[in-house]
Motif scaffolding. Structure first.
Motif, PDB file in Angstrom:
ATOM      1  N   TYR A   1      -5.230   6.645   9.908  1.00 53.61           N
ATOM      2  CA  TYR A   1      -4.391   5.659   9.189  1.00 53.61           C
ATOM      3  C   TYR A   1      -5.327   4.826   8.314  1.00 53.61           C
ATOM      4  O   TYR A   1      -6.237   4.400   8.650  1.00 53.61           O
ATOM      5  N   MET A   2      -4.965   5.007   6.851  1.00 51.57           N
ATOM      6  CA  MET A   2      -5.922   4.520   6.115  1.00 51.57           C
ATOM      7  C   MET A   2      -5.046   3.133   5.559  1.00 51.57           C
ATOM      8  O   MET A   2      -3.835   3.202   5.073  1.00 51.57           O
TER       9      MET A   2
ATOM     10  N   GLU B   1      -9.183 -15.335   6.921  1.00 52.80           N
ATOM     11  CA  GLU B   1      -9.258 -14.306   7.781  1.00 52.80           C
ATOM     12  C   GLU B   1      -8.829 -13.084   6.757  1.00 52.80           C
ATOM     13  O   GLU B   1      -7.975 -13.158   5.833  1.00 52.80           O
ATOM     14  N   ARG B   2      -9.494 -11.700   7.297  1.00 56.09           N
ATOM     15  CA  ARG B   2      -8.921 -10.514   6.455  1.00 56.09           C
ATOM     16  C   ARG B   2      -7.561 -10.319   6.683  1.00 56.09           C
ATOM     17  O   ARG B   2      -7.262 -10.437   7.803  1.00 56.09           O
ATOM     18  N   GLU B   3      -6.732  -9.859   5.887  1.00 55.87           N
ATOM     19  CA  GLU B   3      -5.159  -9.627   6.082  1.00 55.87           C
ATOM     20  C   GLU B   3      -4.819  -8.214   5.446  1.00 55.87           C
ATOM     21  O   GLU B   3      -5.398  -7.962   4.473  1.00 55.87           O
ATOM     22  N   LEU B   4      -3.910  -7.602   6.236  1.00 56.53           N
ATOM     23  CA  LEU B   4      -3.633  -6.453   5.903  1.00 56.53           C
ATOM     24  C   LEU B   4      -2.591  -6.540   4.626  1.00 56.53           C
ATOM     25  O   LEU B   4      -1.575  -7.268   4.700  1.00 56.53           O
ATOM     26  N   VAL B   5      -2.776  -5.573   3.752  1.00 56.26           N
ATOM     27  CA  VAL B   5      -2.054  -5.440   2.347  1.00 56.26           C
ATOM     28  C   VAL B   5      -0.952  -4.314   2.619  1.00 56.26           C
ATOM     29  O   VAL B   5       0.160  -4.558   2.285  1.00 56.26           O
ATOM     30  N   ALA B   6      -1.557  -3.278   2.917  1.00 58.33           N
ATOM     31  CA  ALA B   6      -0.667  -2.033   2.806  1.00 58.33           C
ATOM     32  C   ALA B   6      -1.569  -0.820   3.491  1.00 58.33           C
ATOM     33  O   ALA B   6      -2.480  -0.955   3.664  1.00 58.33           O
ATOM     34  N   GLY B   7      -0.725   0.102   4.475  1.00 59.37           N
ATOM     35  CA  GLY B   7      -1.303   0.957   5.039  1.00 59.37           C
ATOM     36  C   GLY B   7      -0.322   2.248   4.931  1.00 59.37           C
ATOM     37  O   GLY B   7       0.788   2.315   4.765  1.00 59.37           O
ATOM     38  N   ILE B   8      -0.854   3.427   5.287  1.00 64.78           N
ATOM     39  CA  ILE B   8      -0.239   4.636   5.114  1.00 64.78           C
ATOM     40  C   ILE B   8      -1.021   5.505   5.998  1.00 64.78           C
ATOM     41  O   ILE B   8      -2.286   5.742   6.366  1.00 64.78           O
ATOM     42  N   VAL B   9      -0.043   6.401   6.865  1.00 62.51           N
ATOM     43  CA  VAL B   9      -0.531   7.500   7.724  1.00 62.51           C
ATOM     44  C   VAL B   9      -0.145   8.849   7.439  1.00 62.51           C
ATOM     45  O   VAL B   9      -0.618   9.101   6.265  1.00 62.51           O
ATOM     46  N   GLY B  10       0.597   9.424   8.262  1.00 65.09           N
ATOM     47  CA  GLY B  10       1.139  10.823   8.077  1.00 65.09           C
ATOM     48  C   GLY B  10       2.154  10.855   6.892  1.00 65.09           C
ATOM     49  O   GLY B  10       2.944  10.255   6.413  1.00 65.09           O
ATOM     50  N   ALA B  11       2.377  12.135   6.535  1.00 63.15           N
ATOM     51  CA  ALA B  11       3.323  12.603   5.611  1.00 63.15           C
ATOM     52  C   ALA B  11       4.587  12.574   6.437  1.00 63.15           C
ATOM     53  O   ALA B  11       4.898  12.724   7.406  1.00 63.15           O
TER      54      ALA B  11
ATOM     55  N   VAL C   1       0.787   1.966  -2.004  1.00 64.71           N
ATOM     56  CA  VAL C   1      -0.456   2.924  -1.559  1.00 64.71           C
ATOM     57  C   VAL C   1       0.054   4.296  -1.293  1.00 64.71           C
ATOM     58  O   VAL C   1       1.008   4.692  -1.208  1.00 64.71           O
ATOM     59  N   ALA C   2      -0.988   4.814  -1.743  1.00 67.15           N
ATOM     60  CA  ALA C   2      -0.885   6.569  -1.784  1.00 67.15           C
ATOM     61  C   ALA C   2      -2.085   7.091  -1.474  1.00 67.15           C
ATOM     62  O   ALA C   2      -3.020   6.779  -1.622  1.00 67.15           O
ATOM     63  N   ARG C   3      -1.934   8.328  -0.971  1.00 67.19           N
ATOM     64  CA  ARG C   3      -2.851   9.164  -0.641  1.00 67.19           C
ATOM     65  C   ARG C   3      -2.966  10.473  -1.424  1.00 67.19           C
ATOM     66  O   ARG C   3      -1.929  11.196  -1.453  1.00 67.19           O
ATOM     67  N   ASP C   4      -4.149  10.874  -2.016  1.00 71.31           N
ATOM     68  CA  ASP C   4      -4.377  12.321  -2.445  1.00 71.31           C
ATOM     69  C   ASP C   4      -5.372  12.903  -1.571  1.00 71.31           C
ATOM     70  O   ASP C   4      -6.384  13.025  -1.505  1.00 71.31           O
TER      71      ASP C   4
END
Length: 116
Positions: free
Chosen positions: A32-33, A43-53, A69-72
Motif C-alpha cells: 500500500y503506497m 500531525e502527519r496526515e494522509l493525502v492519498a493512497g494506492i494499492v492494487g490494480a 496518485v499513480a503507480r508505475d
C-alpha cells in the motif's frame, strides 16, 4: 529499503507539481503506497493512497479532485500529481510503503511551498 521523494519546490497558487517516490528494496505493486504531509506543530496526515490494480485510490477530502496518485510498476515509482495548488497545501510531503507482513517504511520528505 529506500524511498526517495523528489519534485517538491515553490509554486504559485493555482499551479501544479508532480512528486515522485522512487523505491528500492521493495516492489511498489506489493505494498500500500501512500503520500502524507506534515506542517510544523501538526500531525502527519494522509493525502492519498494506492494499492492494487482495479482498486480505487483513496484521497483526503481536502485534495479530492485536485490531486491524483499513480503507480508505475515498471519504474517501481509512485507519483502524486498536484493541481490547483493552494497555500494550505504547503507542507513536507512524505512517501510511505506498508504491508502487514513487512511493516511500514518512510521516505525523507520533500518540501512543497505554495505562495505568491
Amino acid at each position: 529499503v529506500k524511498l526517495v521523494e523528489s519534485g517538491g519546490g515553490l509554486v504559485q497558487p493555482g499551479g501544479s507539481l508532480r512528486l515522485s517516490c522512487a523505491a528500492s528494496g521493495l516492489t511498489v505493486s506489493s505494498f500500500y503506497m501512500s503520500w502524507y504531509r506534515q506542517t510544523p506543530g501538526k500531525e502527519r496526515e494522509l493525502v492519498a493512497g494506492i494499492v492494487g490494480a482495479g482498486v480505487i485510490p483513496n484521497y483526503a477530502d481536502s485534495v479530492k479532485g485536485r490531486f491524483t496518485v499513480a503507480r508505475d510498476n515498471a519504474k517501481n515509482t509512485v507519483y502524486l500529481q498536484m493541481n490547483s495548488l493552494k497555500p494550505e497545501d504547503t507542507a513536507v510531503y512524505y512517501c510511505s510503503a506498508w504491508r502487514a507482513i513487512s511493516g511500514g517504511y518512510w521516505g525523507q520528505g520533500t518540501q512543497v511551498t505554495v505562495s505568491s
